[in-house]
Design a protein around this motif. Structure first.
Motif, short mmCIF file in Angstrom:
data_model
loop_
_atom_site.label_atom_id
_atom_site.label_comp_id
_atom_site.label_asym_id
_atom_site.label_seq_id
_atom_site.Cartn_x
_atom_site.Cartn_y
_atom_site.Cartn_z
N GLN A 157 0.82 -1.20 0.00
CA GLN A 157 0.00 0.00 0.00
C GLN A 157 0.86 1.26 0.00
O GLN A 157 0.50 2.27 -0.61
CB GLN A 157 -0.94 0.00 1.20
CG GLN A 157 -2.08 -1.00 1.06
CD GLN A 157 -3.11 -0.86 2.15
OE1 GLN A 157 -2.80 -0.97 3.34
NE2 GLN A 157 -4.34 -0.58 1.76
N THR A 158 2.00 1.21 0.67
CA THR A 158 2.91 2.37 0.67
C THR A 158 4.13 2.15 -0.20
O THR A 158 4.69 3.09 -0.76
CB THR A 158 3.37 2.69 2.10
OG1 THR A 158 3.94 1.52 2.70
CG2 THR A 158 2.20 3.17 2.95
N LEU A 159 4.57 0.89 -0.35
CA LEU A 159 5.79 0.62 -1.11
C LEU A 159 5.56 0.68 -2.61
O LEU A 159 6.43 1.15 -3.37
CB LEU A 159 6.35 -0.75 -0.72
CG LEU A 159 7.68 -1.16 -1.37
CD1 LEU A 159 8.78 -0.15 -1.06
CD2 LEU A 159 8.09 -2.56 -0.89
N ARG A 160 4.40 0.25 -3.07
CA ARG A 160 4.15 0.21 -4.51
C ARG A 160 4.26 1.59 -5.16
O ARG A 160 4.90 1.72 -6.22
CB ARG A 160 2.78 -0.41 -4.79
CG ARG A 160 2.44 -0.53 -6.27
CD ARG A 160 1.11 -1.25 -6.48
NE ARG A 160 0.80 -1.39 -7.89
CZ ARG A 160 0.15 -0.49 -8.59
NH1 ARG A 160 -0.27 0.63 -8.00
NH2 ARG A 160 -0.10 -0.67 -9.87
N PRO A 161 3.64 2.65 -4.60
CA PRO A 161 3.80 3.96 -5.25
C PRO A 161 5.24 4.43 -5.32
O PRO A 161 5.64 5.10 -6.28
CB PRO A 161 2.96 4.89 -4.36
CG PRO A 161 2.01 4.00 -3.64
CD PRO A 161 2.74 2.71 -3.45
N ILE A 162 6.05 4.07 -4.30
CA ILE A 162 7.46 4.46 -4.32
C ILE A 162 8.19 3.74 -5.44
O ILE A 162 8.92 4.36 -6.23
CB ILE A 162 8.12 4.14 -2.95
CG1 ILE A 162 7.49 4.98 -1.84
CG2 ILE A 162 9.62 4.39 -3.02
CD1 ILE A 162 7.95 4.60 -0.45
N LEU A 163 7.99 2.44 -5.54
CA LEU A 163 8.64 1.67 -6.59
C LEU A 163 8.17 2.10 -7.99
O LEU A 163 8.95 2.13 -8.94
CB LEU A 163 8.37 0.18 -6.40
CG LEU A 163 8.99 -0.48 -5.16
CD1 LEU A 163 8.45 -1.89 -5.00
CD2 LEU A 163 10.51 -0.50 -5.25
N ARG A 176 9.71 -6.73 -13.64
CA ARG A 176 10.49 -7.78 -12.97
C ARG A 176 10.42 -7.66 -11.45
O ARG A 176 10.31 -8.66 -10.73
CB ARG A 176 11.94 -7.73 -13.45
CG ARG A 176 12.11 -8.22 -14.88
CD ARG A 176 13.57 -8.33 -15.29
NE ARG A 176 14.20 -7.03 -15.47
CZ ARG A 176 15.15 -6.53 -14.70
NH1 ARG A 176 15.60 -7.25 -13.65
NH2 ARG A 176 15.67 -5.35 -14.93
N VAL A 177 10.45 -6.42 -10.96
CA VAL A 177 10.37 -6.20 -9.50
C VAL A 177 9.03 -6.68 -8.97
O VAL A 177 8.97 -7.43 -7.97
CB VAL A 177 10.59 -4.72 -9.17
CG1 VAL A 177 10.21 -4.44 -7.71
CG2 VAL A 177 12.04 -4.31 -9.41
N PHE A 178 7.95 -6.29 -9.60
CA PHE A 178 6.64 -6.65 -9.08
C PHE A 178 6.35 -8.15 -9.21
O PHE A 178 5.66 -8.72 -8.37
CB PHE A 178 5.55 -5.82 -9.76
CG PHE A 178 5.49 -4.39 -9.27
CD1 PHE A 178 5.26 -4.11 -7.94
CD2 PHE A 178 5.70 -3.33 -10.14
CE1 PHE A 178 5.23 -2.80 -7.46
CE2 PHE A 178 5.67 -2.02 -9.68
CZ PHE A 178 5.44 -1.75 -8.34
N ARG A 179 6.91 -8.76 -10.23
CA ARG A 179 6.77 -10.22 -10.32
C ARG A 179 7.56 -10.91 -9.21
O ARG A 179 7.12 -11.92 -8.66
CB ARG A 179 7.25 -10.69 -11.70
CG ARG A 179 6.27 -10.41 -12.82
CD ARG A 179 6.81 -10.89 -14.15
NE ARG A 179 5.85 -10.68 -15.22
CZ ARG A 179 6.13 -10.83 -16.52
NH1 ARG A 179 7.35 -11.21 -16.89
NH2 ARG A 179 5.20 -10.62 -17.44
#
Length: 215
Positions: A157-163, A176-179
């Protein structure tokens, strides 16, 4: 309903009108509040004692003006005739409507599936109008979920927007990161050390993230 299209709807700012003040209306209001609704109007001559205080109560019999400004409508009276009228009036205004009873001549636009919330994860099941079956399917689905995935959903919830937005990753690297996040190595890092463990592992596996302030 002969056919249906599943959807998760943001109700946080939408005015929702519930016609009826009994137990069913109360359950609808509580479920909507749990989903983040902030503008709920309940129209009825009287209200169940458990009706939540965080709703606007209009103590009156229903008429079409009750739907003024509504973005979503629930017909929850104990009168099929009134529920049909609410459905007719809502459709005339282009408003999606749900009704607590069943009427083949004037069916609802949508139904509420069985729902189970696991932190930020929402599981929902519809079984074509058989609540007991839906509840059992939902129970089995909930038991099959890896609890580490629920922790991952909370972290993201907080890490995804940063990445996604702040790390300057190429589209290919983001994929590749999200997989990678859902593989067993990542889930074991979450199990051991939570968010910090996951971030440490990401930096170890993806050189593009080494100098990024993602803590």
């Amino acid at each position: 309903m002969p056919a249906s299209y599943p959807i998760l709807l943001d109700v946080s700012e939408r005015l929702i009108v519930i016609v009826g003040g009994g137990k069913v209306a109360t359950r609808k209001a509580l479920g909507l509040l749990l989903a983040g609704a902030t503008r709920i109007r309940v129209v009825a001559p009287r209200f169940d004692e458990d009706m939540p205080p965080d709703v606007e109560k209009i103590e009156a019999r229903y008429d079409a003006s009750s739907l003024e400004g509504a973005g979503l409508v629930f017909a929850c009276t104990d009168s099929s005739q009134i529920n049909s009228q609410v459905t007719t009036d809502a459709r005339a205004r282009g408003i999606l409507v749900n009704r607590a009873d069943t009427d083949d001549d004037m069916p609802a636009d949508f139904v509420n599936p069985a729902v189970r919330r696991l932190g930020p994860v929402i599981l929902s099941v519809s079984s074509g109008g058989t609540p007991g079956l839906a509840a059992e399917l939902l129970r089995q689905a909930g038991e099959a979920v890896d609890p580490r995935l629920i922790k991952l959903a909370s972290i993201l919830q907080t890490l995804r927007p940063i990445l996604r937005d702040r790390c300057g990753l190429s589209p290919d690297c983001r994929v590749r990161v999200f997989r990678f996040l859902t593989n067993d190595e990542a889930l074991m890092a979450i199990e051991r050390d939570g968010r910090a463990g996951l971030i440490g592992l990401l930096k170890a596996r993806f050189p593009e993230l080494v100098d990024q302030p993602i803590e």
